[in-house]
Scaffold this motif. Sequence first.
Motif, PDB file in Angstrom:
ATOM      1  N   ALA A  47     -67.496 -31.470  24.139  1.00  0.00           N
ATOM      2  CA  ALA A  47     -66.837 -32.379  23.344  1.00  0.00           C
ATOM      3  C   ALA A  47     -67.165 -33.868  23.665  1.00  0.00           C
ATOM      4  O   ALA A  47     -67.687 -34.232  24.916  1.00  0.00           O
ATOM      5  CB  ALA A  47     -65.394 -32.241  23.738  1.00  0.00           C
ATOM      6  N   PRO A  48     -67.301 -34.965  22.783  1.00  0.00           N
ATOM      7  CA  PRO A  48     -67.505 -36.084  23.053  1.00  0.00           C
ATOM      8  C   PRO A  48     -66.273 -36.629  23.931  1.00  0.00           C
ATOM      9  O   PRO A  48     -65.117 -36.182  23.942  1.00  0.00           O
ATOM     10  CB  PRO A  48     -67.633 -36.865  21.880  1.00  0.00           C
ATOM     11  N   PRO A  49     -66.435 -37.821  24.719  1.00  0.00           N
ATOM     12  CA  PRO A  49     -67.763 -38.755  24.701  1.00  0.00           C
ATOM     13  C   PRO A  49     -68.799 -38.173  25.712  1.00  0.00           C
ATOM     14  O   PRO A  49     -68.556 -37.624  26.415  1.00  0.00           O
ATOM     15  CB  PRO A  49     -67.279 -39.938  25.202  1.00  0.00           C
ATOM     16  N   ASN A  50     -70.053 -38.654  25.290  1.00  0.00           N
ATOM     17  CA  ASN A  50     -71.264 -38.092  26.131  1.00  0.00           C
ATOM     18  C   ASN A  50     -71.667 -39.253  26.726  1.00  0.00           C
ATOM     19  O   ASN A  50     -71.771 -40.380  26.030  1.00  0.00           O
ATOM     20  CB  ASN A  50     -72.081 -37.210  25.194  1.00  0.00           C
ATOM     21  N   CYS A  51     -72.183 -39.188  28.017  1.00  0.00           N
ATOM     22  CA  CYS A  51     -72.918 -40.510  28.795  1.00  0.00           C
ATOM     23  C   CYS A  51     -74.039 -40.879  28.070  1.00  0.00           C
ATOM     24  O   CYS A  51     -75.004 -40.033  27.715  1.00  0.00           O
ATOM     25  CB  CYS A  51     -73.198 -39.498  29.911  1.00  0.00           C
ATOM     26  N   PRO A  52     -73.973 -42.081  27.582  1.00  0.00           N
ATOM     27  CA  PRO A  52     -75.182 -42.703  26.950  1.00  0.00           C
ATOM     28  C   PRO A  52     -76.542 -42.581  27.516  1.00  0.00           C
ATOM     29  O   PRO A  52     -77.620 -42.109  26.754  1.00  0.00           O
ATOM     30  CB  PRO A  52     -74.822 -43.948  26.597  1.00  0.00           C
ATOM     31  N   ALA A  59     -81.308 -45.093  25.312  1.00  0.00           N
ATOM     32  CA  ALA A  59     -79.998 -45.736  26.153  1.00  0.00           C
ATOM     33  C   ALA A  59     -80.454 -45.484  27.667  1.00  0.00           C
ATOM     34  O   ALA A  59     -80.213 -46.498  28.518  1.00  0.00           O
ATOM     35  CB  ALA A  59     -78.680 -44.996  25.997  1.00  0.00           C
ATOM     36  N   GLY A  60     -81.268 -44.344  27.993  1.00  0.00           N
ATOM     37  CA  GLY A  60     -81.368 -44.007  29.425  1.00  0.00           C
ATOM     38  C   GLY A  60     -82.469 -45.161  29.752  1.00  0.00           C
ATOM     39  O   GLY A  60     -82.313 -45.689  30.932  1.00  0.00           O
TER      40      GLY A  60
END
Length: 84
Positions: A47-52, A59-60
């Motif tokens: 489920a969202p939110p997910n770590c960018p 993003a990483g």
Amino acid sequence: MGWAVDTLAAVALAAATFHPLCNLVFRCGCAWFFAGAADHCNIHDPAPPNCPPCNGAAAGIAFSAAMVAGWLAAARGVRRGYAR
């Protein structure tokens, strides 16, 4: 030679603090390497939110580059005597 030491220190500190700072910024559940690193990151939850930074390479890379730049600025400041 000072710039090489500063750069090496910045990269090492960015690598060592990536997950705790990721958690500090994104509240994703990442921890220190000895505490499981990304084992508890919300990227493992469908489920969202997910770590960018954990979710996408761009993003990483951007987060990593910002961390290296920040640590490099700190290292240069300490070397030049700006941080007191």
